[in-house]
Design an enzyme around this catalytic site. Structure first.
Site, PDB file in Angstrom:
ATOM      1  N   ASN A  40      51.466  33.912 -25.148  1.00 56.59           N
ATOM      2  CA  ASN A  40      51.050  32.816 -26.022  1.00 56.59           C
ATOM      3  C   ASN A  40      50.202  33.270 -27.204  1.00 56.59           C
ATOM      4  OD1 ASN A  40      52.256  30.792 -24.412  1.00 56.59           O
ATOM      5  ND2 ASN A  40      50.532  30.848 -23.010  1.00 56.59           N
ATOM      6  N   HIS A 126      51.525  18.924 -19.449  1.00 60.15           N
ATOM      7  CA  HIS A 126      51.127  20.140 -18.740  1.00 60.15           C
ATOM      8  C   HIS A 126      50.492  19.813 -17.393  1.00 60.15           C
ATOM      9  CE1 HIS A 126      48.666  23.831 -18.008  1.00 60.15           C
ATOM     10  NE2 HIS A 126      49.749  24.398 -18.486  1.00 60.15           N
ATOM     11  N   GLU A 168      51.329  15.671 -25.201  1.00 61.58           N
ATOM     12  CA  GLU A 168      51.073  16.926 -25.906  1.00 61.58           C
ATOM     13  C   GLU A 168      51.614  16.798 -27.324  1.00 61.58           C
ATOM     14  OE1 GLU A 168      52.069  20.595 -23.851  1.00 61.58           O
ATOM     15  OE2 GLU A 168      52.259  19.475 -21.978  1.00 61.58           O
ATOM     16  N   SER A 172      55.152  22.479 -24.104  1.00 67.42           N
ATOM     17  CA  SER A 172      55.129  23.906 -23.826  1.00 67.42           C
ATOM     18  C   SER A 172      56.449  24.466 -23.332  1.00 67.42           C
ATOM     19  CB  SER A 172      54.039  24.214 -22.788  1.00 67.42           C
ATOM     20  OG  SER A 172      54.279  23.519 -21.578  1.00 67.42           O
ATOM     21  N   ASP A 197      47.081  16.694 -26.420  1.00 69.70           N
ATOM     22  CA  ASP A 197      46.789  18.099 -26.132  1.00 69.70           C
ATOM     23  C   ASP A 197      47.442  18.958 -27.213  1.00 69.70           C
ATOM     24  OD1 ASP A 197      46.503  20.651 -25.170  1.00 69.70           O
ATOM     25  OD2 ASP A 197      47.281  20.230 -23.174  1.00 69.70           O
ATOM     26  N   HIS A 200      49.527  23.874 -28.024  1.00 67.51           N
ATOM     27  CA  HIS A 200      50.594  24.628 -28.684  1.00 67.51           C
ATOM     28  C   HIS A 200      50.750  24.234 -30.147  1.00 67.51           C
ATOM     29  CE1 HIS A 200      51.911  26.286 -24.819  1.00 67.51           C
ATOM     30  NE2 HIS A 200      51.616  25.092 -24.340  1.00 67.51           N
ATOM     31  N   LYS A 232      45.628  30.639 -26.989  1.00 70.57           N
ATOM     32  CA  LYS A 232      46.998  30.809 -27.470  1.00 70.57           C
ATOM     33  C   LYS A 232      46.964  31.342 -28.904  1.00 70.57           C
ATOM     34  CE  LYS A 232      49.107  27.749 -24.126  1.00 70.57           C
ATOM     35  NZ  LYS A 232      47.963  27.741 -23.190  1.00 70.57           N
TER      36      LYS A 232
END
Length: 383
Positions: A40, A126, A168, A172, A197, A200, A232
Site C-alpha cells: 500500500n 473494510h 469508503e 480497497s 474512510d 485509499h 498507505k
C-alpha cells in the site's frame, strides 16, 4: 492444549488447506530484488530519504515510543503538528491522530453510536468498520454496494434515532469510488451523518491527493466525518479522525481506542508529517499514480479506478495463488485476495499501482503482470 481444542484447530486448518485459503507469513528481507505491486506504499514514500530522516529525528528527540496514552503524558507537540497538517491538507477543521487506521475507525464509530442508533453500512466496507459497528451495539442495515436507494430506504426506517452511514471513499478490493455527493444529500435529507474512510483516497485521489471528500466539496461539513490511515500513501503508520472541533473533543473524552491506547509512536508521527509535506509540495506524486493506473487498466482490460488499486478476477482461489506465484517467479509481487477478504466472494489479483517505482522498472512490472493475467485470468465464477 486439550484434545477438543486441538481437534477443532486441525479441522479448521484442513478446511483452509482444501479450499486454497491458507495464509502464511513470509518475512521480507531488506535487500529483496522484487518489485512490489502488492503493498500500500502508493507513492513510494516509506523509503523516501526525507521521510526516513524525519522518523529518525523524531525518535532521537522524543524516544522510541510516546510513553503513555494521549490523555496521560503521551500527547506530544509532534502529534499536534501532524494533526494540524492533516486537517489543513484535507480541508477539515480538526484532526485526531491514533496509533492505527483500524483504531481510527473503531474510535469514530463506537464513540458516536450505541444501541439506540441505526448504522447503514455499505456491503464492501473494510473489516475495521465492520468490527466497529459490531462493537457499537447499534442496529445495522447492510446495503448492497453503492446502492443509494437501499441507503435511502434504510435511513427512512430510522425514525427519531440518530443514524450513521458508513462508506469508503475508494474501496480497497474493487478500487471503485463511493457516490459521496449523493450520499451527502441523503444524510442531509434524513438528518443523519456520513462517515467516509479515506484510507485509499488520501494522497492519491482528488485534487493533489486531498481525497474524494475534499474533491466533492464536502470537506468541513458538520454532517460528514472522515477517517484516514497514515500507512498507505503516506508510507508511515497510524490513523486519524477528521471533522469538527466538537467531534474531536467528543472522541478525546469518549473513544476507548484512543483513551486506552498508547499514543502514536514519534517515529511514525514524524514520518507521516514529512510525507504529508512532500505530497503537499509535489502534485506530480498523485498524478503519476493516476496516469499509470489508467494505462495499466487499459492493458489489463479492467475498469479504471479512483485510487491506486486494480482488481483482476481469477477463476478460483487456487488459480489466483498460481498467478501470484508466476508473477513472483519473474520478480514482481502482486496481491492475492481470496475469501473471506473479498466482499463478493470472487478471488482476485490485487495490483497496486506504485508511483515511486522508476519508469524502466515499472514498465517491466506492468509487462509481467499483463502476461500473467492473460495466462491465468478468466471470467470469474463464485470462487
Amino acid at each position: 492444549m486439550n484434545g477438543r481444542w486441538h481437534t477443532w484447530l486441525a479441522e479448521r486448518a484442513a478446511v483452509r488447506e482444501s479450499g486454497g485459503l491458507r495464509r502464511t507469513l513470509r518475512p521480507r528481507r531488506p535487500d529483496e530484488d522484487l518489485l512490489d505491486l502488492a503493498g500500500n506504499d502508493y507513492l513510494g514514500l516509506s523509503r523516501h530519504p526525507a521521510v526516513v530522516a524525519a522518523a529518525e529525528a523524531a525518535a532521537r528527540r522524543w524516544g522510541a515510543g510516546a510513553g503513555a496514552s494521549r490523555l496521560v503524558t503521551g500527547s506530544l507537540e509532534l502529534h499536534a503538528e501532524l494533526e494540524a497538517g492533516l486537517a489543513g491538507f484535507m480541508g477539515q477543521p480538526a484532526a485526531l491522530a491514533l496509533s492505527t487506521g483500524y483504531h481510527a475507525n473503531l474510535a469514530a464509530v463506537t464513540a458516536l453510536v450505541d444501541r439506540d442508533c441505526l448504522v447503514v453500512s455499505d456491503a464492501h466496507v473494510h473489516a475495521s468498520l465492520v468490527d466497529a459497528v459490531r462493537l457499537s451495539r447499534a442496529e445495522v442495515v447492510i446495503v448492497r454496494h453503492n446502492d443509494l436507494a437501499g441507503a435511502s430506504s434504510a435511513l427512512a426506517s430510522a425514525g427519531d434515532r440518530r443514524a450513521l452511514v458508513v462508506v469508503e471513499s475508494v474501496y480497497s478490493v474493487l478500487g471503485d469510488a463511493a457516490p459521496l455527493a449523493d450520499l451527502a444529500a441523503l444524510v442531509t435529507a434524513y438528518d443523519a451523518m456520513l462517515l467516509v474512510d479515506e484510507a485509499h483516497g488520501l494522497g492519491v485521489a482528488g485534487q493533489d491527493g486531498r481525497g474524494l471528500v475534499h474533491a466533492q466539496g464536502l470537506a468541513g461539513r458538520p454532517d460528514v466525518l472522515v477517517t484516514a490511515t497514515l500507512s498507505k500513501a503516506l508510507g508511515a503508520q497510524g490513523g486519524a479522525v477528521l471533522g469538527g472541533h466538537d467531534l474531536v473533543e467528543h472522541l478525546v473524552n469518549t473513544a476507548r481506542p484512543f483513551i486506552f491506547d498508547t499514543g502514536l509512536a514519534p517515529a511514525a508521527a514524524g514520518a507521516a508529517r514529512a510525507a504529508l509535506e512532500l505530497v503537499r509540495g509535489d502534485p506530480s506524486l498523485p498524478a503519476r499514480v493516476r496516469e499509470r493506473m489508467q494505462a495499466l487498466a487499459g492493458a489489463l482490460d479492467v475498469p479504471p479506478v479512483a485510487g491506486a488499486v486494480l482488481s483482476v478476477p481469477m477463476p478460483s482461489p487456487l488459480v489466483a495463488l498460481e498467478a501470484q506465484a508466476a508473477a513472483r517467479a519473474e520478480g514482481v509481487l502482486v496481491g492475492c485476495f481470496r475469501p473471506p477478504s473479498v466482499p463478493d466472494g470472487v478471488s482476485r489479483l490485487r495490483i497496486t499501482v506504485g508511483g515511486g517505482i522508476p519508469d524502466a522498472e515499472w514498465a517491466r512490472a506492468a509487462d509481467t503482470v499483463g502476461r500473467v493475467v492473460k495466462e491465468y485470468g478468466a471470467p470469474a465464477s463464485d470462487a
